[in-house]
Scaffold this motif. Sequence first.
Motif, PDB file in Angstrom:
ATOM      1  N   GLN A 410       0.821  -1.203   0.000  1.00  0.00           N
ATOM      2  CA  GLN A 410       0.000   0.000   0.000  1.00  0.00           C
ATOM      3  C   GLN A 410       0.867   1.271   0.000  1.00  0.00           C
ATOM      4  OE1 GLN A 410      -0.322  -2.819   1.813  1.00  0.00           O
ATOM      5  NE2 GLN A 410      -1.913  -2.511   3.327  1.00  0.00           N
ATOM      6  N   THR A 411       0.442   2.246  -0.796  1.00  0.00           N
ATOM      7  CA  THR A 411       1.037   3.576  -0.732  1.00  0.00           C
ATOM      8  C   THR A 411      -0.070   4.537  -0.285  1.00  0.00           C
ATOM      9  OG1 THR A 411       0.440   4.247  -2.959  1.00  0.00           O
ATOM     10  CG2 THR A 411       2.464   2.962  -2.722  1.00  0.00           C
ATOM     11  N   LEU A 412       0.197   5.828  -0.428  1.00  0.00           N
ATOM     12  CA  LEU A 412      -0.838   6.815  -0.106  1.00  0.00           C
ATOM     13  C   LEU A 412      -1.811   7.007  -1.264  1.00  0.00           C
ATOM     14  CD1 LEU A 412       1.430   9.392   1.742  1.00  0.00           C
ATOM     15  CD2 LEU A 412      -0.223   7.817   2.758  1.00  0.00           C
ATOM     16  N   MET A 552       8.881  -5.882  -0.587  1.00  0.00           N
ATOM     17  CA  MET A 552       8.347  -4.559  -0.944  1.00  0.00           C
ATOM     18  C   MET A 552       9.120  -3.952  -2.105  1.00  0.00           C
ATOM     19  SD  MET A 552       7.668  -3.158   2.922  1.00  0.00           S
ATOM     20  CE  MET A 552       6.370  -3.884   3.948  1.00  0.00           C
TER      21      MET A 552
ATOM     22  N   TRP B 390       4.003   2.237   6.698  1.00  0.00           N
ATOM     23  CA  TRP B 390       5.025   2.584   5.721  1.00  0.00           C
ATOM     24  C   TRP B 390       4.451   2.964   4.357  1.00  0.00           C
ATOM     25  CZ3 TRP B 390       8.756  -2.197   6.633  1.00  0.00           C
ATOM     26  CH2 TRP B 390       9.236  -2.152   7.944  1.00  0.00           C
ATOM     27  N   ASN B 391       3.210   3.422   4.313  1.00  0.00           N
ATOM     28  CA  ASN B 391       2.594   3.757   3.021  1.00  0.00           C
ATOM     29  C   ASN B 391       3.387   4.787   2.236  1.00  0.00           C
ATOM     30  OD1 ASN B 391       0.567   2.431   4.569  1.00  0.00           O
ATOM     31  ND2 ASN B 391      -0.939   3.125   3.083  1.00  0.00           N
ATOM     32  N   LEU B 403       9.887   1.481   1.075  1.00  0.00           N
ATOM     33  CA  LEU B 403       9.069   0.539   1.832  1.00  0.00           C
ATOM     34  C   LEU B 403       7.607   0.917   1.640  1.00  0.00           C
ATOM     35  CD1 LEU B 403      11.265   0.306   5.051  1.00  0.00           C
ATOM     36  CD2 LEU B 403      11.090  -1.354   3.184  1.00  0.00           C
ATOM     37  N   THR B 404       6.722  -0.027   1.880  1.00  0.00           N
ATOM     38  CA  THR B 404       5.293   0.210   1.630  1.00  0.00           C
ATOM     39  C   THR B 404       4.465  -0.292   2.812  1.00  0.00           C
ATOM     40  OG1 THR B 404       5.252  -1.865   0.406  1.00  0.00           O
ATOM     41  CG2 THR B 404       5.444   0.137  -0.889  1.00  0.00           C
ATOM     42  N   GLY B 405       3.176  -0.058   2.738  1.00  0.00           N
ATOM     43  CA  GLY B 405       2.276  -0.442   3.818  1.00  0.00           C
ATOM     44  C   GLY B 405       2.032  -1.934   3.873  1.00  0.00           C
TER      45      GLY B 405
END
Lengths: 566, 566
Positions: A410-412, A552, B390-391, B403-405
């Motif tokens: 997931q990102t924003l 990731m 970490w989104n 890094l990501t969510g």
Amino acid sequence: MAKTSEKRFALGVDYGTNSVRALIVDVSDGSEVGTAVYDYPSGQNGILLDARDPNLARQNPADYVEGFYASVRGAIADASKKRGFSVDRIVGIGVDTTASTPLPVDRQGKPLAVLPEFRKDLAAHAWLWKDHTSHAEALEITAKAARAKEGYLDKCGGAYSSEWFWSKILHCIRTSPKVAKAAYCWVEQCDFVSGFITGNTDPDTMPRGICAAGHKGLYHEDWGGLPNKRFLSSLSPELARVRDHYAAPALPSDRPAGAIDPAVAKKVGLPAGIPVAVGAIDAHLGAVGAGIKPGTLVKIIGTSTCDMLVVPGDQKAPDVPGLCGIVPGSIVPGMYGIEAGQSAVGDIFNWFTSYLTPAAYTAKGDPHANLTQAAMKLKPGESGLLALDWNNGNRSVLTDPLLTGLLVGQTLHTTAPEVYRALVEATAFGALTIINRYRDCGASVREVVNCGGIAEKSPFVMQIYADVCNVPMKISRSAQTCALGAAIFGAVVGGAYKTTEAAQRKMTGVKPTVYRPNRDAAKVYAQLYALYMQLHDAFGLPSHAAKLNNVMKDLIAIRNRQRAAK
Amino acid sequence: MAKTSEKRFALGVDYGTNSVRALIVDVSDGSEVGTAVYDYPSGQNGILLDARDPNLARQNPADYVEGFYASVRGAIADASKKRGFSVDRIVGIGVDTTASTPLPVDRQGKPLAVLPEFRKDLAAHAWLWKDHTSHAEALEITAKAARAKEGYLDKCGGAYSSEWFWSKILHCIRTSPKVAKAAYCWVEQCDFVSGFITGNTDPDTMPRGICAAGHKGLYHEDWGGLPNKRFLSSLSPELARVRDHYAAPALPSDRPAGAIDPAVAKKVGLPAGIPVAVGAIDAHLGAVGAGIKPGTLVKIIGTSTCDMLVVPGDQKAPDVPGLCGIVPGSIVPGMYGIEAGQSAVGDIFNWFTSYLTPAAYTAKGDPHANLTQAAMKLKPGESGLLALDWNNGNRSVLTDPLLTGLLVGQTLHTTAPEVYRALVEATAFGALTIINRYRDCGASVREVVNCGGIAEKSPFVMQIYADVCNVPMKISRSAQTCALGAAIFGAVVGGAYKTTEAAQRKMTGVKPTVYRPNRDAAKVYAQLYALYMQLHDAFGLPSHAAKLNNVMKDLIAIRNRQRAAK
């Protein structure tokens, strides 16, 4: 196709979770001639619930009897509109039901639930397959079976389930001793139904189906049928009594359970004497109706899945760890029937639309269609997301109900359609894991025939399955594969065909649309699947030390490549 | 409090991302006397964007000049309504700005952006802190700095960021050589502003602030100020030129940059001669305004966070891996200022409400309030969920933007408020990881003073932070901590106080409401944090082999205990 004057028919009766369907087909090609559905009147959609215990799910056996009368009468009425149909041209009857759905019966085989003193006792009713009250007993049986020298767990994937025969009976013994004591024996729903139709409900002599016995009752010829008395007694002496009143050997569905009882026949308007096949599990007869054969995996996709394969009987039966069961004759007589399953597929998609989908996709129209429309524009890997399909645990190949879902990447900017697609892909990765396990054990999987609503309605899901699994995905021609499978056994016991395979060749088929793997997509999915398996093993296998720092980063690298390629 | 006739005031000017705020406070207690905000007129909310490159974010330096005039005039007008205020009682001016926001200037210190030939060239404008066009250059600088014997990276957490001074200038050299060539030097926004106010914009002599230089420009006394010429030349000779026109030593903010330029003073209606403090970074002066002192971590919570701590200057400066910077005098003069940060906090909550929250929580009212209302009824661990925050990558302590969510523990019943709470908890776990890193390096953290909208508006978030971090969470009394911090340095350079600490003792404070850790919740969160760190290390650390098979099971066990306890 046979001339009208020579037409012959078979009747399949399919007992589902909420209703029963009768289907009359032309034995020459499996085409549907008449059908009718009867919704169980008891409880909520046919299920008796207990507000205090969400794990409890029971059924009223009286619904099974009334369901037969109503649905068969309806199917006959429907078929009677067709040219060339007449009831005396029905050559045989087949039956399938849910499993494991055992019910306690008295000395005469009458369900305790219909006796006045037990009418209100939920323990005296049929314990529906999805009743999960017996979790502790399942662990107890698994622990004891693991120590038994017979290797009871080898044929059921390594763990005995709370959904199965002995767990449920043991839980009844522990929590409803009055019912357990009154039960002369317990019978699976499929055996109860064929027994009732043929008029032989005597627990000591009625035929029992190998399909439910093998997949749910630890029945196997290797250890002489049901588990031995010592083993059962060590759990409870009352379990041993069930074994005492059980007429082995259990039979495959190409064997007749008997002929239709004249009184039953009269009630529905059928001639007497029609042979009735030994009953079996709905999904397994669905596989038969979908044309299962060596190399063709049949996948019934609904809220969860059932993934079935057959292996020729002359091969050595593989012991496949992590599958639900390997039973000789359970699907196609003469072959080993192997069953695996995913604990949740449609259920995961429905969870997402119910709980985490914003108004933009739910306000108008079908949320699944809306999300699909956006998600199908994405390329594989483009979202950077990866999920594990374990929201309801993992049936195959980890056999672990205490696993849960996972989403990573997931990102924003991650959107609902991206998550939806990742969930679909996760279930496809789960499907591939089952296929790989089959293959690792020497069984060939060259194509998949899919059944169920999702398979028929979602080209999006099917194409992803083809690309991920890298095998062609076909769709069963019949939308009623379970009832058709039952009818096929009706045709076989009725003499229309010598073998199940011969009947299948004529009576089953697939739709013209075939989802073939896209080469580019398959390549990307192979990379994503390697990452899926990293997570799968890290979170699913005990004592597995995993390096996950790449996950990731690799997802981002794949994402960037896919976006650049657009 | 001082008698009205003796009142003295200080002016703080706080340059934010979208606007500038001037604040006049009473130096005796920090109380606000007058304030005004000026929104930058250029671009979108003050930011110049490029549709072709989402990483680009620039500002027009003319907005900074006009912003000073407008906001200060406004604040004076506002203060003039108050009894006892008069402009001649303003003892000093302090300034804070975003950083690293460098701008290219000509020989006289005039921003290239205001020259006719560069007015339309985005490269000639101020490179806003969140401009991410210099990613490749950041990697290049990090790689070279890691090999340098000076240990340049030891003071900035081990990696040089694309948001920082040298990355941006190097990217300009590489991609806009015309601008780079025309630039006599580059100055940080805070230095430009104090230079403009004092009328000294000569790059060769204007004072530079230690705060931006130390945290963003690799400035440190250990290696004699900015990185040496050989190092800079190896990246580009034009970087070395920036060093040549840089008047070391860089100064802390208790030192005057000069007195207000008479022309500027006249324009805003101030008397001439008022001393102006050396400029510094907004968040750092925010920490001063929130009362930062040894043992008191100041956390500015917005879309992301800035987590600041000071360590007495007589202690050995700790090198804290994974933090953004350790700079002597950068926050409180005479102490080491240490900065860490979380890449996304409010941004994660906003992402969830924008993209994954169903209509039930968005149709009416504030989605955050609606989700909070449901989420606050849950007990810690009750959802069985655990997330990584970490989104938007991880700034501290992993310093890894790639890094990501991650979310784990989903079932078929997982709800949006449960996920929302898990995301809040994840950011709290991220906050605790920073606190633990500070402590591991010998710095004490006894309490946290929080600033920003979330801290003021969400008792729900603050209580979870207190329970997770197991320290009291306090809220800064002032809602304008950055501007107050600037005013404090105005008071110091104006002679109202001898030291920054003395000014802080009088001029800062916290609100009466303190969020104290709940013992039972803290116990459960300690268990969840252990699982968070398992995921943190598994996905965040290179070459870290992790066993994760326990994670889902432990979450379920905690969930079951918490549900049973309800």
